[in-house]
Design an enzyme around this catalytic site. Structure first.
Site, PDB file in Angstrom:
ATOM      1  N   CYS A 111      -2.819   6.346 -12.148  1.00 43.52           N
ATOM      2  CA  CYS A 111      -3.286   5.659 -10.938  1.00 43.52           C
ATOM      3  C   CYS A 111      -4.200   6.603 -10.171  1.00 43.52           C
ATOM      4  CB  CYS A 111      -2.047   5.282 -10.120  1.00 43.52           C
ATOM      5  SG  CYS A 111      -2.425   4.510  -8.556  1.00 43.52           S
ATOM      6  N   CYS A 122      -4.680  -2.106   6.710  1.00 41.04           N
ATOM      7  CA  CYS A 122      -3.681  -3.154   6.437  1.00 41.04           C
ATOM      8  C   CYS A 122      -2.395  -2.712   7.137  1.00 41.04           C
ATOM      9  CB  CYS A 122      -3.457  -3.303   4.938  1.00 41.04           C
ATOM     10  SG  CYS A 122      -4.959  -3.803   4.074  1.00 41.04           S
TER      11      CYS A 122
END
Ligand code: SAH
Length: 364
Positions: A111, A122
């Protein structure tokens, strides 16, 4: 004397193969030298230019003078009880980024981070709460791959852009990094083994599909604009209807489906009403939904729903014939799970000597 024609010294991992070929021609070399260099960098994963014995001393000296071999310095690694590994890297200006290697044999998924921090804010994401520092350069993205592979005994089979940052807000450098990761004479990853996660920056999604049609994961998190805008301010710019349109148009690799990520937050977006609305919203698409029970972090204002509620949400989707899986969060004990990466919290002094990297590597 031949000259690099470069201003300040940069990392060689910022260059695509065709750019290096042009550079070799400029230097009066044959273009196949660039392919040899790519092989050293990305197949042999060299740790020093002195390992390139098939290049003349002269060329090696010129390369050394013009380019850094490494874009980032390895600082440390944490290993979770489930085998997930989190790597911390220092950038030349002292910021830090994290990369996570998730073992699921025979799959080893890396990742990658694309930004230091994230500008999107967010409401549920730790990375976002730390603010945005800067975009990563292509070489800093590619070098996460190279250095994790150097440090790991298992071959990385898949790459996901799900680390720190919004990849499609760093489009130019992301595209260069993709070009390098996909290059057949180097790392040679297939489009099918790369997944990019985005909040849905629609114009950039269109260009991604046109130039580098990798797998797509879209962070949805709510089936209605009012709720989604509360959780993800970017929804005020790129709202659900055009987002779903862009997903329908996106040219996926053959037989692949778009993934929608949906973080389940207790009492916020996890009721049967939202499950039903979600199944209606995605109906026009061949897709799968990945439910991610919320991972709490320092200072978090939300809670993870009970297992029963998560299962109920999944059951409603399945009843509507929508594929829905629950993402098992990996690396929670080392803060490596979704939304928990926080490398940008730290800023190292920039005078950590670069050999620290090698010392630490050997000490592993
Ligand atoms: N910016 C891109 C890439 C990051 S991917 C994107 O948002 O898609 C990281 C995923 O983890 C995103 O789906 C994100 O919404 C999710 N996430 C963020 N905070 C989380 C949290 N606290 N718990 C679970 N998932 C979270």
């Amino acid at each position: 004397m031949r000259c690099s024609k470069l201003g300040e010294k940069v990392c060689i991992k910022n260059f695509t193969l065709s750019e290096l070929e042009k550079l070799m021609i400029d230097w009066g070399e044959r273009p196949f030298r660039a392919r040899q260099i790519f092989h050293h960098l990305y197949v042999r994963l060299i740790g020093s230019w002195d390992q390139c014995t098939d290049l003349s001393n002269n060329l090696r000296r010129e390369i050394k003078e013009a380019f850094h071999l490494e874009a980032i310095s390895f600082i440390s690694k944490l290993t979770s009880s489930d085998g997930t590994e989190k790597f911390l890297f220092k950038l030349p200006d002292g910021y830090a980024v994290e990369s996570v290697l998730i073992p699921d044999p025979p799959r080893y998924t890396l990742c990658l981070s694309t930004q230091v921090g994230c500008p999107l804010k967010c409401s549920f994401c730790y990375t976002g709460s730390l603010g945005f520092k800067r975009n990563l350069k292509a070489g800093e993205i590619v070098d996460q791959y190279v250095q994790v592979q150097q440090l790991s005994k298992n071959r990385i089979t898949n790459v996901v852009f799900m680390g720190m940052g919004e990849p499609l807000l760093n489009e130019a450098e992301l595209f260069r990094a993709l070009e390098i990761l996909l290059e057949p004479r180097g790392i040679n990853l297939s489009h099918r083994r790369i997944t990019l996660s985005t909040v849905g920056i629609i114009p950039a999604m269109d260009r991604l599909g046109k130039h580098y049609p990798v797998n797509l994961a879209v962070s949805l998190h709510a089936p209605r604009d009012d709720l989604r805008s509360d959780l993800m301010p970017i929804n005020r710019t790129y709202s659900l209807e055009p987002l779903i349109e862009a997903c329908i148009k996106y040219p996926l690799p053959p037989r692949k489906r778009i993934t929608f990520e949906y973080v389940l937050i207790d009492g916020v977006n996890d009721s049967p009403r939202e499950a039903k609305e979600l199944s209606e919203l995605v109906r026009p698409l061949r897709c799968k939904i990945n439910l991610i029970p919320y991972n709490p972090h320092e200072g978090a204002k939300y809670r993870r729903p009970s297992e029963a509620k998560v299962n109920e949400f999944q059951a409603i989707l399945q009843k509507a014939h929508i594929t829905a899986t629950i993402r098992e969060s990996r690396g929670i004990d080392i803060q490596a799970a979704c939304g928990q990466l926080a490398g940008s919290l730290r800023r190292f002094s920039t005078n950590i000597p670069s050999h620290t990297h090698h010392a630490l590597t050997k000490g592993e």
